[in-house]
Enzyme design. Structure first.
Site, PDB file in Angstrom:
ATOM      1  N   GLY A  11      46.084  39.227  32.723  1.00 36.79           N
ATOM      2  CA  GLY A  11      46.937  38.800  33.826  1.00 36.79           C
ATOM      3  C   GLY A  11      46.346  37.759  34.767  1.00 36.79           C
ATOM      4  O   GLY A  11      45.811  36.730  34.346  1.00 36.79           O
ATOM      5  N   ASP A  58      33.602  50.284  35.466  1.00 32.74           N
ATOM      6  CA  ASP A  58      34.796  50.846  36.102  1.00 32.74           C
ATOM      7  C   ASP A  58      34.611  50.723  37.610  1.00 32.74           C
ATOM      8  O   ASP A  58      33.712  51.346  38.193  1.00 32.74           O
ATOM      9  CB  ASP A  58      34.947  52.321  35.689  1.00 32.74           C
ATOM     10  N   SER A 138      49.550  41.907  47.862  1.00 28.66           N
ATOM     11  CA  SER A 138      50.869  42.010  47.216  1.00 28.66           C
ATOM     12  C   SER A 138      51.945  41.962  48.281  1.00 28.66           C
ATOM     13  O   SER A 138      51.682  42.285  49.450  1.00 28.66           O
ATOM     14  CB  SER A 138      50.975  43.336  46.467  1.00 28.66           C
ATOM     15  N   TYR A 151      51.281  53.034  46.180  1.00 26.49           N
ATOM     16  CA  TYR A 151      50.885  51.654  45.825  1.00 26.49           C
ATOM     17  C   TYR A 151      51.004  50.768  47.065  1.00 26.49           C
ATOM     18  O   TYR A 151      50.082  49.997  47.373  1.00 26.49           O
ATOM     19  CB  TYR A 151      51.730  51.115  44.666  1.00 26.49           C
ATOM     20  N   PRO A 181      51.224  38.202  46.012  1.00 30.31           N
ATOM     21  CA  PRO A 181      52.333  37.811  45.129  1.00 30.31           C
ATOM     22  C   PRO A 181      53.488  38.804  45.164  1.00 30.31           C
ATOM     23  O   PRO A 181      53.293  39.998  45.409  1.00 30.31           O
ATOM     24  CB  PRO A 181      51.697  37.817  43.732  1.00 30.31           C
ATOM     25  N   GLY A 182      54.682  38.262  44.845  1.00 27.86           N
ATOM     26  CA  GLY A 182      55.818  39.101  44.476  1.00 27.86           C
ATOM     27  C   GLY A 182      55.688  39.412  42.991  1.00 27.86           C
ATOM     28  O   GLY A 182      54.589  39.697  42.511  1.00 27.86           O
ATOM     29  N   VAL A 184      55.062  39.201  39.233  1.00 30.98           N
ATOM     30  CA  VAL A 184      54.318  38.366  38.278  1.00 30.98           C
ATOM     31  C   VAL A 184      54.312  39.107  36.942  1.00 30.98           C
ATOM     32  O   VAL A 184      53.937  40.295  36.900  1.00 30.98           O
ATOM     33  CB  VAL A 184      52.848  38.173  38.712  1.00 30.98           C
ATOM     34  N   PHE A 188      50.807  44.427  34.334  1.00 30.21           N
ATOM     35  CA  PHE A 188      50.981  45.277  35.520  1.00 30.21           C
ATOM     36  C   PHE A 188      52.017  46.389  35.304  1.00 30.21           C
ATOM     37  O   PHE A 188      51.742  47.564  35.563  1.00 30.21           O
ATOM     38  CB  PHE A 188      51.379  44.386  36.703  1.00 30.21           C
TER      39      PHE A 188
HETATM   40  P1  NDP Z   1      46.932  43.418  34.816  1.00 28.87           P
HETATM   41  O1  NDP Z   1      47.184  44.842  34.479  1.00 28.87           O
HETATM   42  O2  NDP Z   1      47.370  42.389  33.843  1.00 28.87           O
HETATM   43  O3  NDP Z   1      45.384  43.202  35.168  1.00 28.87           O
HETATM   44  C1  NDP Z   1      44.679  44.135  35.948  1.00 28.87           C
HETATM   45  C2  NDP Z   1      43.196  43.882  35.846  1.00 28.87           C
HETATM   46  O4  NDP Z   1      42.523  44.841  36.690  1.00 28.87           O
HETATM   47  C3  NDP Z   1      42.658  44.060  34.443  1.00 28.87           C
HETATM   48  O5  NDP Z   1      41.748  43.035  34.146  1.00 28.87           O
HETATM   49  C4  NDP Z   1      41.960  45.402  34.494  1.00 28.87           C
HETATM   50  O6  NDP Z   1      40.822  45.405  33.628  1.00 28.87           O
HETATM   51  C5  NDP Z   1      41.470  45.443  35.946  1.00 28.87           C
HETATM   52  N1  NDP Z   1      41.256  46.828  36.352  1.00 28.87           N
HETATM   53  C6  NDP Z   1      42.182  47.803  36.546  1.00 28.87           C
HETATM   54  N2  NDP Z   1      41.590  48.980  36.799  1.00 28.87           N
HETATM   55  C7  NDP Z   1      40.244  48.755  36.764  1.00 28.87           C
HETATM   56  C8  NDP Z   1      39.097  49.577  36.925  1.00 28.87           C
HETATM   57  N3  NDP Z   1      39.210  50.900  37.186  1.00 28.87           N
HETATM   58  N4  NDP Z   1      37.874  49.024  36.807  1.00 28.87           N
HETATM   59  C9  NDP Z   1      37.756  47.700  36.551  1.00 28.87           C
HETATM   60  N5  NDP Z   1      38.784  46.860  36.390  1.00 28.87           N
HETATM   61  C10 NDP Z   1      40.024  47.391  36.485  1.00 28.87           C
HETATM   62  O7  NDP Z   1      47.693  43.198  36.220  1.00 28.87           O
HETATM   63  P2  NDP Z   1      47.800  41.913  37.204  1.00 28.87           P
HETATM   64  O8  NDP Z   1      47.075  40.763  36.673  1.00 28.87           O
HETATM   65  O9  NDP Z   1      49.221  41.773  37.545  1.00 28.87           O
HETATM   66  O10 NDP Z   1      47.085  42.527  38.490  1.00 28.87           O
HETATM   67  C11 NDP Z   1      46.020  41.887  39.173  1.00 28.87           C
HETATM   68  C12 NDP Z   1      46.170  42.166  40.660  1.00 28.87           C
HETATM   69  O11 NDP Z   1      47.378  41.578  41.139  1.00 28.87           O
HETATM   70  C13 NDP Z   1      46.252  43.650  41.027  1.00 28.87           C
HETATM   71  O12 NDP Z   1      45.475  43.883  42.188  1.00 28.87           O
HETATM   72  C14 NDP Z   1      47.736  43.848  41.349  1.00 28.87           C
HETATM   73  O13 NDP Z   1      47.937  44.910  42.246  1.00 28.87           O
HETATM   74  C15 NDP Z   1      48.069  42.507  41.949  1.00 28.87           C
HETATM   75  N6  NDP Z   1      49.469  42.154  41.972  1.00 28.87           N
HETATM   76  C16 NDP Z   1      50.205  42.083  40.816  1.00 28.87           C
HETATM   77  C17 NDP Z   1      51.542  41.733  40.872  1.00 28.87           C
HETATM   78  C18 NDP Z   1      52.405  41.699  39.656  1.00 28.87           C
HETATM   79  O14 NDP Z   1      53.650  41.692  39.808  1.00 28.87           O
HETATM   80  N7  NDP Z   1      51.861  41.630  38.451  1.00 28.87           N
HETATM   81  C19 NDP Z   1      52.183  41.380  42.142  1.00 28.87           C
HETATM   82  C20 NDP Z   1      51.320  41.505  43.287  1.00 28.87           C
HETATM   83  C21 NDP Z   1      50.023  41.844  43.197  1.00 28.87           C
HETATM   84  P3  NDP Z   1      40.445  46.605  32.606  1.00 28.87           P
HETATM   85  O15 NDP Z   1      41.710  47.340  32.285  1.00 28.87           O
HETATM   86  O16 NDP Z   1      39.807  45.910  31.447  1.00 28.87           O
HETATM   87  O17 NDP Z   1      39.471  47.427  33.371  1.00 28.87           O
HETATM   88  C1  8X3 Z   2      53.237  44.118  42.614  1.00 34.63           C
HETATM   89  C2  8X3 Z   2      54.560  43.697  43.113  1.00 34.63           C
HETATM   90  O1  8X3 Z   2      56.849  44.486  43.882  1.00 34.63           O
HETATM   91  O2  8X3 Z   2      55.833  45.702  42.046  1.00 34.63           O
HETATM   92  O3  8X3 Z   2      52.311  44.251  43.621  1.00 34.63           O
HETATM   93  O4  8X3 Z   2      55.010  45.966  44.275  1.00 34.63           O
HETATM   94  S1  8X3 Z   2      55.599  45.034  43.349  1.00 34.63           S
END
Ligand code: NDP
Ligand code: 8X3
Length: 253
Positions: A11, A58, A138, A151, A181-182, A184, A188
């Site tokens: 992501g 982790d 977020s 969350y 972000p909204g 994405v 996720f």
């Molecule tokens: P993804 O699930 O695609 O990526 C999440 C990343 O976080 C992965 O690389 C994962 O790596 C890592 N991660 C999760 N848990 C752990 C852990 N316990 N230890 C180490 N690494 C961890 O999601 P996104 O790219 O969407 O999310 C990235 C950020 O953006 C998050 O903080 C999310 O809350 C935020 N966000 C996302 C939105 C969306 O709509 N997608 C909107 C707003 C904010 P691995 O599993 O290999 O450990």
């Molecule tokens: C991720 C966006 O709208 O699912 O942070 O909370 S939302």
């Protein structure tokens, strides 16, 4: 620039790593999935001739975070930028029906994990007398929506921690930014719904969400302002989204 990105296996974190590598910056990338980290390292080093260090841990385990970060041999290198991106939502249910395991995963990852990494890297940046921390918050850190309870609470905590860090690190010439972000499309929603890909797909039904590259570009822009400019806070949404829950969908009906 040396850029440290948590959660780079997927992501937003992965896209951010790719964009900074494309611009010739060395990287420290973290996550739990070692195969993905090693593949990304090989790909970015071959394609862009940058140095990529991977740390597999982790983020919820403070001892793992400490061991991994203290294993870094920075030599004469500075960590110019920390992108606190690792995070997740787990579940989407009312408080009364919520699962303790989901709550603990979110609080331990999004709040405590971010704190563990930030404390160590902030101290490195204090020694360097410079640095920049970008927290991925977020819209859920600005608004609360039905069934988003815990969350949203963790992302409100990220919002508060961003402001607190900015004040505490001000005297050390360290910039602190939040990018919120909204919707994405990444892994996720698959993670949120415990691997249910069909349910995850429905989140983006009939609408154009942001791409992880859109957030990577925003991080890159914020990180590349002149030395005297800090971007405090950005909210970035798909054009068809106005708030956490106001989304225009073309359902074909
Ligand atoms: P993804 O699930 O695609 O990526 C999440 C990343 O976080 C992965 O690389 C994962 O790596 C890592 N991660 C999760 N848990 C752990 C852990 N316990 N230890 C180490 N690494 C961890 O999601 P996104 O790219 O969407 O999310 C990235 C950020 O953006 C998050 O903080 C999310 O809350 C935020 N966000 C996302 C939105 C969306 O709509 N997608 C909107 C707003 C904010 P691995 O599993 O290999 O450990
Ligand atoms: C991720 C966006 O709208 O699912 O942070 O909370 S939302």
């Amino acid at each position: 620039m040396l850029v440290f990105i948590t959660g780079a296996t997927s992501g937003i974190g992965k896209s951010t790593a790719e964009l900074f590598a494309k611009h010739g910056h060395d990287l420290i990338l973290t996550g739990r999935r070692a195969d993905r980290l090693n593949n990304l390292k090989a790909e970015l080093q071959n394609k862009y001739s940058v140095k990529v260090t991977v740390l597999c841990f982790d983020i919820r385990q403070s001892i793992e975070v400490e061991n991994a970060l203290h294993s870094l041999n920075l030599e004469n290198n500075k960590i110019d930028l920390l992108v606190n991106n690792a995070g997740l939502a787990a579940g989407l249910s009312s408080l009364q029906e919520g699962k303790l395991d989901h709550w603990e995963r979110m609080i331990d990852t999004n709040v405590k994990g971010l704190l563990y990494v930030s404390k160590i890297v902030a101290n490195i940046m204090i020694q360097q007398k410079s640095g920049h921390i970008i927290n991925i918050g977020s819209i859920a850190g600005k608004e609360v929506y039905a069934n988003g309870n815990v969350y949203c609470a963790t992302k409100h905590a990220v919002d508060a921690l961003t402001k607190g860090m900015r004040i505490d690190l001000l005297q050390h010439n360290i910039k602190v930014t939040a990018i919120n972000p909204g919707m994405v499309e990444t892994e996720f929603s698959i993670v949120r719904f415990d691997g249910d890909e069909e349910r995850a797909k429905k989140v983006y039904n009939g609408m154009q969400p942001l791409k992880p590259e859109d957030i990577a570009e925003t991080v890159f822009w914020a990180a590349n302002r002149p030395a005297h400019v800090n971007i405090n806070d950005i909210i970035i949404m798909p054009t068809v989204q106005a708030s956490a829950t106001n989304v225009i969908r073309n359902t074909g009906a």
